[in-house]
Design a protein around this motif. Structure first.
Motif, PDB file in Angstrom:
ATOM      1  N   ALA A  46     -17.847  19.914 -32.101  1.00  0.00           N
ATOM      2  CA  ALA A  46     -18.167  21.068 -32.945  1.00  0.00           C
ATOM      3  C   ALA A  46     -18.940  20.642 -34.189  1.00  0.00           C
ATOM      4  N   GLN A  47     -18.581  19.476 -34.774  1.00  0.00           N
ATOM      5  CA  GLN A  47     -19.243  19.003 -35.991  1.00  0.00           C
ATOM      6  C   GLN A  47     -20.408  18.054 -35.699  1.00  0.00           C
ATOM      7  N   ASN A  48     -20.637  17.751 -34.424  1.00  0.00           N
ATOM      8  CA  ASN A  48     -21.748  16.890 -34.009  1.00  0.00           C
ATOM      9  C   ASN A  48     -21.720  15.532 -34.728  1.00  0.00           C
ATOM     10  N   LYS A  49     -20.562  14.891 -34.740  1.00  0.00           N
ATOM     11  CA  LYS A  49     -20.376  13.614 -35.428  1.00  0.00           C
ATOM     12  C   LYS A  49     -20.820  12.447 -34.550  1.00  0.00           C
ATOM     13  N   ASN A  50     -21.374  11.435 -35.197  1.00  0.00           N
ATOM     14  CA  ASN A  50     -21.709  10.199 -34.494  1.00  0.00           C
ATOM     15  C   ASN A  50     -20.425   9.445 -34.150  1.00  0.00           C
ATOM     16  N   THR A  51     -20.417   8.797 -32.969  1.00  0.00           N
ATOM     17  CA  THR A  51     -19.212   8.106 -32.522  1.00  0.00           C
ATOM     18  C   THR A  51     -19.552   6.736 -31.945  1.00  0.00           C
ATOM     19  N   PHE A  52     -18.563   5.872 -31.975  1.00  0.00           N
ATOM     20  CA  PHE A  52     -18.628   4.559 -31.346  1.00  0.00           C
ATOM     21  C   PHE A  52     -17.366   4.433 -30.503  1.00  0.00           C
ATOM     22  N   VAL A  53     -17.525   4.481 -29.184  1.00  0.00           N
ATOM     23  CA  VAL A  53     -16.391   4.458 -28.265  1.00  0.00           C
ATOM     24  C   VAL A  53     -16.225   3.042 -27.726  1.00  0.00           C
ATOM     25  N   ILE A  54     -15.006   2.494 -27.864  1.00  0.00           N
ATOM     26  CA  ILE A  54     -14.674   1.172 -27.345  1.00  0.00           C
ATOM     27  C   ILE A  54     -13.595   1.358 -26.293  1.00  0.00           C
ATOM     28  N   THR A  55     -13.881   0.903 -25.078  1.00  0.00           N
ATOM     29  CA  THR A  55     -12.935   1.074 -23.976  1.00  0.00           C
ATOM     30  C   THR A  55     -12.347  -0.265 -23.578  1.00  0.00           C
TER      31      THR A  55
ATOM     32  N   ILE B 251     -13.945  14.789 -20.513  1.00  0.00           N
ATOM     33  CA  ILE B 251     -14.174  15.333 -21.860  1.00  0.00           C
ATOM     34  C   ILE B 251     -15.615  15.177 -22.317  1.00  0.00           C
ATOM     35  N   ASN B 252     -16.412  14.249 -21.659  1.00  0.00           N
ATOM     36  CA  ASN B 252     -17.791  14.076 -22.092  1.00  0.00           C
ATOM     37  C   ASN B 252     -18.726  14.255 -20.900  1.00  0.00           C
ATOM     38  N   SER B 253     -19.948  14.616 -21.194  1.00  0.00           N
ATOM     39  CA  SER B 253     -20.930  14.897 -20.137  1.00  0.00           C
ATOM     40  C   SER B 253     -22.045  13.862 -20.080  1.00  0.00           C
ATOM     41  N   ASN B 254     -21.974  12.804 -20.883  1.00  0.00           N
ATOM     42  CA  ASN B 254     -23.064  11.832 -20.950  1.00  0.00           C
ATOM     43  C   ASN B 254     -22.901  10.675 -19.972  1.00  0.00           C
ATOM     44  N   TYR B 255     -21.673  10.326 -19.612  1.00  0.00           N
ATOM     45  CA  TYR B 255     -21.447   9.210 -18.704  1.00  0.00           C
ATOM     46  C   TYR B 255     -20.147   9.434 -17.938  1.00  0.00           C
TER      47      TYR B 255
ATOM     48  N   SER C  64     -28.002  12.009 -28.181  1.00  0.00           N
ATOM     49  CA  SER C  64     -27.862  13.260 -27.439  1.00  0.00           C
ATOM     50  C   SER C  64     -27.553  14.380 -28.418  1.00  0.00           C
ATOM     51  N   ASN C  65     -28.371  15.437 -28.352  1.00  0.00           N
ATOM     52  CA  ASN C  65     -28.168  16.607 -29.233  1.00  0.00           C
ATOM     53  C   ASN C  65     -28.142  16.207 -30.706  1.00  0.00           C
ATOM     54  N   ASN C  66     -29.104  15.337 -31.107  1.00  0.00           N
ATOM     55  CA  ASN C  66     -29.216  14.872 -32.494  1.00  0.00           C
ATOM     56  C   ASN C  66     -27.973  14.119 -32.964  1.00  0.00           C
TER      57      ASN C  66
ATOM     58  N   LEU D 112     -25.497   3.773 -36.315  1.00  0.00           N
ATOM     59  CA  LEU D 112     -24.645   4.884 -35.895  1.00  0.00           C
ATOM     60  C   LEU D 112     -24.267   5.813 -37.045  1.00  0.00           C
ATOM     61  N   SER D 113     -24.247   5.301 -38.256  1.00  0.00           N
ATOM     62  CA  SER D 113     -23.814   6.123 -39.390  1.00  0.00           C
ATOM     63  C   SER D 113     -24.961   6.903 -40.015  1.00  0.00           C
ATOM     64  N   SER D 114     -26.127   6.851 -39.398  1.00  0.00           N
ATOM     65  CA  SER D 114     -27.284   7.576 -39.920  1.00  0.00           C
ATOM     66  C   SER D 114     -27.868   8.451 -38.822  1.00  0.00           C
ATOM     67  N   ASN D 115     -28.501   9.543 -39.221  1.00  0.00           N
ATOM     68  CA  ASN D 115     -29.169  10.428 -38.270  1.00  0.00           C
ATOM     69  C   ASN D 115     -30.672  10.495 -38.522  1.00  0.00           C
ATOM     70  N   LYS D 116     -31.192   9.464 -39.195  1.00  0.00           N
ATOM     71  CA  LYS D 116     -32.620   9.468 -39.471  1.00  0.00           C
ATOM     72  C   LYS D 116     -33.413   9.340 -38.179  1.00  0.00           C
TER      73      LYS D 116
END
Length: 676
Positions: A355-364, A376-380, A451-453, A492-496
């Motif tokens: 909903a807030q379009n936040k940048n994320t770093f997922v570690i599995t 829960i996600n549609s990218n992978y 994805s999606n800015n 990851l912490s920037s959207n430039k």
């Protein structure tokens, strides 16, 4: 030679003789000419049979091997500042011209400062001294030979490991030749300034100054800190013969953003020889924002602590640990959310992140709930196998999102990951591939995508803390790994919007450190382009001088070393020659020469090096004593070596000549006598 070989040679001789007699004696008239033909034919067949048997012979040669004498000469500017440069050059010439030394030893000359160089000429221009590195590298070169070392230096090291202890890696005697004397001078010195590299706007940053005194009288002096022409801090300090140091702690305000340069000064006293070390410049970059990062996990793991320490090594970043149910109302405070091994407890958090379009770093890893993550996600989407595998990293040199440094990933331990294929529904940039043993799978281990800015990264493995530890073992520092992870966090912490020309540089550089600028250029498809020519135009703001340099292509980036620039503030513009693309910026080089901070040679430490290595130390004026000591030292004697070579007969070229001679002579005699 074995008994069987001797038997074969005897049989070869008998067979060769029988054939020769049969051809020229049996049923033939006995004549002198036939006897000659018999002899020639016997030698011919016997030579051929010997070549078939191919006996081997032992060849023993003797040689005398002289011991090596390693000359390691200090090429740093501190030697010039202590006025010992002429004496050091005279000593080098004396060793070259010493016939007795050159007769007994193989003399090998090296110079050291920033790096070890195999040469005998001195320039005294190196701005750093690393004695420890020089000794370590020489220990590898001469580890299998007799090689005492003459270490010509003032003993003042500016960076690297303590050479008093690392000198033990050189398993042979070291004879330090000390450039200088033991004279004690009256001196005041700003020994050290401890200050954070970054500070925040409308705040105060702490400064710690350590001031030392070398003298016998009671004195009072002024310590000041100035910003431009304005004194922003001052304090009176008293010293005596027993009170020789003072620690000053204070804080300075930050009113404007940007790089601010300060100068700390301790007032000089009478008869002070070295006044250069009474001043020291320092700088602080004031920033008006801080990157806050949330690290979310439902359980404890060593990776969490390693990630926090690595990320917070840059003071512009702050990490907060949270559980999945604690983040929902706090997301506005964070620019990036790290999701460590998500499971179903992350369900509500994922909805808020979308909903807030936040940048994320997922570690599995082994405890990741992939069924939940796939839904829960549609990218992978990850194949469900319920099996784990250990994967080694392999760097993708064509990664183009930001500039990468190879951390010697081949030496890193494997990460534990869930076994199975990952399919992607969006274009991705692979940073690290998976390897199983020596086999490259070309499957992603670490990747980024947009994805999606929104920017996201995915690491398919746990135990990242082992990588940080291995990086420290490789380089004796966490800096390389922390910088690598820092670049990923910064991205990851920037959207430039992604730029086709990226330039990496520091806001300020200390005067004795390397000034390195890196750049990357991408084509219109955002693929790294190694065909472009990048140049930089520099303008010295004080003198208005303009300089221009080309970048050098290095791996997957362009690099430029500007360490030769004089201290000043510089404006720069990096341009691509074939495109109308440029990037500009400003950096400062602070005036500071660490090699000018010394008054004397470090006699105590060099004496200890000699004791630890069973050598002996000498002052520069006592070369004659050193020469006599080396010539009379029975540890350094020439070694006689016996070399035994096994030579097969087929390698003996004279046998071939004999065979050709016999055949040619027989043919000529037969032709001459009309028998052909």
């Amino acid at each position: 030679m074995s008994a069987a070989t001797v038997l074969y040679i005897i049989l070869s001789g008998i067979i060769a003789l029988v054939i020769a007699l049969f051809q020229y004696v049996y049923k033939s008239k006995r004549s002198r000419l036939n006897l000659i033909f018999t002899g020639l034919r016997f030698v011919t067949f016997f030579s051929i049979f010997l070549l078939l048997v191919n006996p081997k012979f032992e060849q023993i040669t003797n040689s005398v091997e002289k011991p090596n004498l390693v000359i390691a000469a200090d090429n740093s500017s501190s030697v010039l500042y202590l006025e010992q440069n002429q004496k050091e050059q005279e000593l080098i010439r004396a060793i070259k011209n010493d016939e007795a030394i050159n007769e007994k030893f193989n003399v090998n000359f090296y110079t050291f400062g920033n790096n070890l160089q195999p040469k005998d000429s001195l320039s005294f221009t190196d701005e750093q001294t690393n004695i420890s590195k020089a000794i370590s590298e020489l220990s590898q070169i001469y580890k299998n030979s007799i090689a005492p070392m003459i270490l010509i230096t003032d003993g003042n090291q500016t960076y690297g490991n303590d050479y008093e202890f690392t000198s033990s890696s050189y398993k042979q005697p070291i004879f330090p030749v000390i450039l200088g004397d033991t004279t004690t001078y009256v001196d005041l010195q700003i020994k050290q300034l401890n200050v954070n590299r970054y500070a925040y706007l409308k705040n105060r940053f702490p400064v710690e100054a350590i001031v030392t005194y070398n003298g016998n009288e009671n004195i009072t002096t002024d310590f000041t800190v100035s910003y431009g022409n304005t004194i922003v801090y001052s304090e009176k300090i008293s010293f005596s013969r027993t009170n020789t140091s003072s620690i000053i702690n204070f804080a300075l305000p930050t009113n404007t953003a940007g790089v601010h340069t300060y100068k700390a000064t301790i007032s000089t006293i009478n008869n002070e020889k070295n006044k250069v070390n009474n001043n020291k410049n320092f700088a602080v970059e004031v920033i008006d924002q801080k990157t806050n990062i949330a690290m979310v996990s439902s359980f404890l793991h060593p990776d969490l602590g390693a990630l926090k320490q690595s990320i917070e090594s840059n003071e512009q970043r702050s990490v907060t640990f949270l559980k999945p149910n604690e983040v929902k109302d706090k997301l506005d405070d964070f620019q990036l959310v790290i999701l460590y091994q998500p499971n179903r407890s992350f369900n509500n958090l994922y909805e808020v992140l979308k909903a807030q379009n936040k940048n994320t770093f997922v570690i599995t890893g082994s405890q990741t709930d992939w069924r939940f993550l796939n839904s829960i996600n549609s990218n992978y989407e990850h194949e469900i196998t319920n099996q784990t595998e250990n994967y080694l990293p392999e760097l993708n040199n064509n990664y183009s999102t930001f500039i990468l440094d190879d951390l010697d990933f081949e030496s890193f331990p494997p990460l534990k990951s869930t076994f199975g294929k990952v399919t992607f529904n969006t274009p991705v940039e692979i940073l690290l591939y998976k390897k199983v043993g020596n086999v490259s799978t070309k499957d992603p281990l670490l990747l980024t995508f947009e994805s999606n800015n929104r920017r996201e990264a995915l690491l398919l493995g746990e135990n990242l803390w082992q990588w940080r530890s291995q990086s420290f073992l490789n380089t004796q520092s966490f800096n390389q790994f922390d910088n690598f992870l820092g670049k990923l966090i910064q991205y990851l912490s920037s959207n430039k919007r992604k730029s086709r020309l990226k330039v990496e540089y520091e806001s300020f550089y200390n005067g004795s450190s390397s000034v390195i600028i890196n750049a990357q250029y991408f084509n219109k498809n955002y693929e790294f382009d190694a065909r472009e020519t990048l140049t930089i135009t520099l303008r010295n703001k004080a003198t208005q001088n303009i300089l221009e340099y080309p970048f050098v292509l290095k791996n997957n980036s362009y690099q430029l070393d500007l360490s030769s620039l004089s201290p000043a503030e510089y404006e720069f513009t990096v341009r691509a020659k074939n495109e109308n693309i440029s990037k500009s910026g400003i950096f400062k080089i602070l005036e500071y020469n660490i090699e000018q901070q010394f008054l004397n040679a470090n006699v105590k430490k060099l004496n200890q090096v000699a004791i630890n290595s069973t050598g002996k130390s000498y002052f520069i004026d006592n070369y004659s004593n050193l020469s006599v000591g080396l010539l009379n030292d029975e540890r350094f004697l020439a070694v006689q070596k016996n070399h035994k070579n096994i030579i097969p007969l087929i390698d003996w070229k004279y046998l071939l000549f004999l065979l050709v001679f016999c055949l040619a002579t027989e043919w000529f005699l037969r032709k001459y006598n009309g028998l052909i």
